[in-house]
Scaffold this motif. Structure first.
Motif, mmCIF file in Angstrom:
data_model
loop_
_atom_site.group_PDB
_atom_site.id
_atom_site.type_symbol
_atom_site.label_atom_id
_atom_site.label_comp_id
_atom_site.label_asym_id
_atom_site.label_seq_id
_atom_site.Cartn_x
_atom_site.Cartn_y
_atom_site.Cartn_z
ATOM 1 N N PRO A 191 0.571 0.048 -40.480
ATOM 2 C CA PRO A 191 1.506 -1.061 -40.250
ATOM 3 C C PRO A 191 0.847 -2.166 -39.439
ATOM 4 N N LEU A 192 1.409 -3.368 -39.537
ATOM 5 C CA LEU A 192 0.815 -4.524 -38.876
ATOM 6 C C LEU A 192 0.724 -4.325 -37.360
ATOM 7 N N GLU A 193 1.683 -3.595 -36.778
ATOM 8 C CA GLU A 193 1.644 -3.416 -35.329
ATOM 9 C C GLU A 193 0.431 -2.600 -34.872
ATOM 10 N N ASP A 194 -0.207 -1.863 -35.799
ATOM 11 C CA ASP A 194 -1.408 -1.097 -35.448
ATOM 12 C C ASP A 194 -2.691 -1.864 -35.740
ATOM 13 N N ILE A 195 -2.581 -3.005 -36.416
ATOM 14 C CA ILE A 195 -3.756 -3.786 -36.794
ATOM 15 C C ILE A 195 -4.014 -4.830 -35.709
ATOM 16 N N ILE A 196 -5.178 -4.733 -35.068
ATOM 17 C CA ILE A 196 -5.466 -5.599 -33.924
ATOM 18 C C ILE A 196 -6.384 -6.768 -34.270
ATOM 19 N N ARG A 197 -7.038 -6.723 -35.442
ATOM 20 C CA ARG A 197 -7.977 -7.793 -35.772
ATOM 21 C C ARG A 197 -7.929 -8.093 -37.258
ATOM 22 N N VAL A 198 -8.011 -9.372 -37.584
ATOM 23 C CA VAL A 198 -8.083 -9.822 -38.979
ATOM 24 C C VAL A 198 -9.298 -10.736 -39.100
ATOM 25 N N VAL A 199 -10.211 -10.376 -40.006
ATOM 26 C CA VAL A 199 -11.373 -11.221 -40.282
ATOM 27 C C VAL A 199 -11.443 -11.430 -41.791
ATOM 28 N N GLY A 200 -12.435 -12.160 -42.235
ATOM 29 C CA GLY A 200 -12.546 -12.443 -43.660
ATOM 30 C C GLY A 200 -13.949 -12.214 -44.168
ATOM 31 N N THR A 201 -14.073 -12.057 -45.480
ATOM 32 C CA THR A 201 -15.381 -11.989 -46.111
ATOM 33 C C THR A 201 -15.974 -13.392 -46.141
ATOM 34 N N GLY A 202 -17.256 -13.467 -46.516
ATOM 35 C CA GLY A 202 -17.941 -14.747 -46.510
ATOM 36 C C GLY A 202 -17.396 -15.742 -47.499
ATOM 37 N N GLY A 203 -16.851 -15.276 -48.626
ATOM 38 C CA GLY A 203 -16.249 -16.171 -49.594
ATOM 39 C C GLY A 203 -17.236 -17.000 -50.383
ATOM 40 N N THR A 204 -18.539 -16.551 -50.472
ATOM 41 C CA THR A 204 -19.520 -17.327 -51.226
ATOM 42 C C THR A 204 -19.246 -17.292 -52.721
ATOM 43 N N SER A 205 -18.490 -16.307 -53.190
ATOM 44 C CA SER A 205 -18.188 -16.229 -54.618
ATOM 45 C C SER A 205 -16.709 -16.492 -54.880
ATOM 46 N N GLY A 206 -16.021 -17.078 -53.921
ATOM 47 C CA GLY A 206 -14.595 -17.343 -54.076
ATOM 48 C C GLY A 206 -13.962 -17.529 -52.714
#
Length: 439
Positions: free
Chosen positions: A92-107
């Motif tokens: 659940p979102l309450e257990d998720i402490i960090r959000v990051v992203g991929t590099g997105g070089t292909s999208g």
């Protein structure tokens, strides 16, 4: 192999295990992970149903290979439709402490969620790889990866901290300011960036008339691009900065990383006990035995992930696996990165990998800089000569075009339409995108 200090004890146990004993332990962990995923994700329940399997059936590689592969584009499509992470979210979102992203070089970048335990595992695997690459608590690293969204910034930062190394979170951009700051530091420095950024930083130093010898880089760890696997490219960077370099390879979606030791005999796999490794034929998708020298696409399954676990995740990285012990004494499997199957394109029946193009251009130094981009203007079949943009270093543009075209034709058997551009116009402060699909 040097006896590990306290900072490297986490790696010693896994590096001493045989592949057979490791696999037995990892299948126990995989069973626990599968039960966790099955209970929390309709997506994974349907994946097992498609294979006609129950969790308890998956006890060896042959059975696991029946489970459908997971593609990044599958998960990204759910995000484009409004999901925060996708159908593989199990915490659940309450257990998720960090959000990051991929590099997105292909999208577009894909969002990745991490619980506190997931972050701990990421830093553990990263620390194993960095220790292999020679990072020590006495080092002072400048991190020139993007801290905005991208996992290579803050996520890799904590792996350096886990070892105890000092790390300055500089990020990307404003290279002139960075050079001036580095000139004021008399402590020996180390660089963490893409290999192409080291080239870019040298170009800026030349433009600003900054004496590179006045900047105390002694070593670097590079990631994000496969260019360091081209021997001439590595040599160029080491000569530019008079420093030693090590290559580090990883996937933002998994956190699993691998790195070279001092012998540079492939990159030691750091995911043992956390991520299960398979090698498949990228065309038939059939599993391949983990034998010394086997070539195929790396596929990964998480073993202890909470937020967004992955099952048989296709990396699209074409690798060669080495299983014989390294001269450093480590028995962990090693990977040599040969290219990406989704970067590969076929021109008139010939398979073309960007790394092969980079090797040809590196052999032409110093006429060209070795930097390049390929432009595919129309969708396949590629029955036309693609555009290859190369940076000149010295010489006449017409002569350079002819030299490059002939070298590629002779060594790779294909013809490109070559365009010559000025030095410093291709390499960026971010990942340098080698294949531009304009269709």
């Amino acid at each position: 192999m040097v006896k590990p200090s306290k900072q490297s004890l986490w790696a010693a146990y896994w590096e001493s295990m045989t592949l057979e004993s490791l696999e037995l332990l990892e299948f126990e962990l995989l069973q626990e992970q599968l039960h966790y995923m099955y209970d929390r994700s309709e997506f994974y329940r349907s994946q097992l149903a498609l294979a006609g399997l129950r969790v308890g059936d998956i006890t060896d590689r042959s059975v696991l290979s029946r489970v459908p592969l997971t593609e990044k584009r599958q998960l990204a499509e759910y995000q484009r439709q409004g999901d925060l992470f996708g159908p593989h979210q199990c915490a659940p979102l309450e257990d998720i402490i960090r959000v990051v992203g991929t590099g997105g070089t292909s999208g577009l970048p894909m969002r990745l969620g991490w619980t506190r335990n997931d972050v701990e595992i990421y830093s553990e695997m990263g620390a194993r790889a960095l220790w292999t690459a020679g990072v020590r608590p006495t080092d002072f690293f400048i991190n020139c990866f993007n801290y905005s969204i991208y996992a290579g910034g803050v996520m890799d930062h904590i792996s350096f901290e886990r070892i105890g190394a000092s790390i300055l979170p500089y990020g990307v951009g404003n290279s002139s300011r960075l050079l001036q700051m580095l000139l004021d530091i008399r402590t020996p420095l180390s660089l963490y960036s893409t290999p192409s950024y080291a080239v870019r930083l040298a170009e800026v130093a030349e433009q600003q008339r900054v004496d590179r010898d006045g900047i105390g880089f002694v070593k670097a760890v590079f990631s994000g691009e496969a260019g360091l696997q081209v021997s001439g490219y590595r040599d160029r960077i080491e000569q530019l900065w008079n420093m030693t370099t090590k290559d580090l390879f990883g996937l933002a979606e998994l956190g699993v990383q691998s790195a070279e030791c001092e012998y540079r005999q492939g990159m030691h796999y750091s995911g043992a006990g956390f991520v299960f490794l398979e090698i498949i034929d990228s065309t038939t998708r059939a599993p391949l035995a983990l034998e010394d020298g086997v070539i195929g696409e790396a596929v990964y399954s998480t073993l202890r992930r909470e937020a967004c676990p992955l099952l048989r995740f296709r990396s699209h990285d074409l690798v060669q696996l080495f299983t014989k012990p390294c001269d450093c004494g480590r028995s962990s499997p090693r990977l040599k990165i040969l290219g990406r199957t989704d970067d590969m394109f076929v021109v008139k029946g010939v398979n073309v990998f960007p790394l092969a193009i980079q090797q040809v251009l590196t052999n032409l130094l110093p006429t060209v800089t070795g930097e390049f981009q390929i432009v595919l203007s129309k969708p396949p079949p590629f029955d036309y000569a693609p555009l290859l943009i190369v940076e000149k270093d010295r010489g006449d543009e017409k002569q350079i075009r002819g030299l490059v075209k002939e070298a590629i034709r002779m060594q790779l058997g294909i013809t490109f339409d070559v365009q010559v551009t000025d030095q410093g116009t291709i390499v960026s402060e971010h990942k340098t995108q080698r294949v531009l699909r304009k269709y």
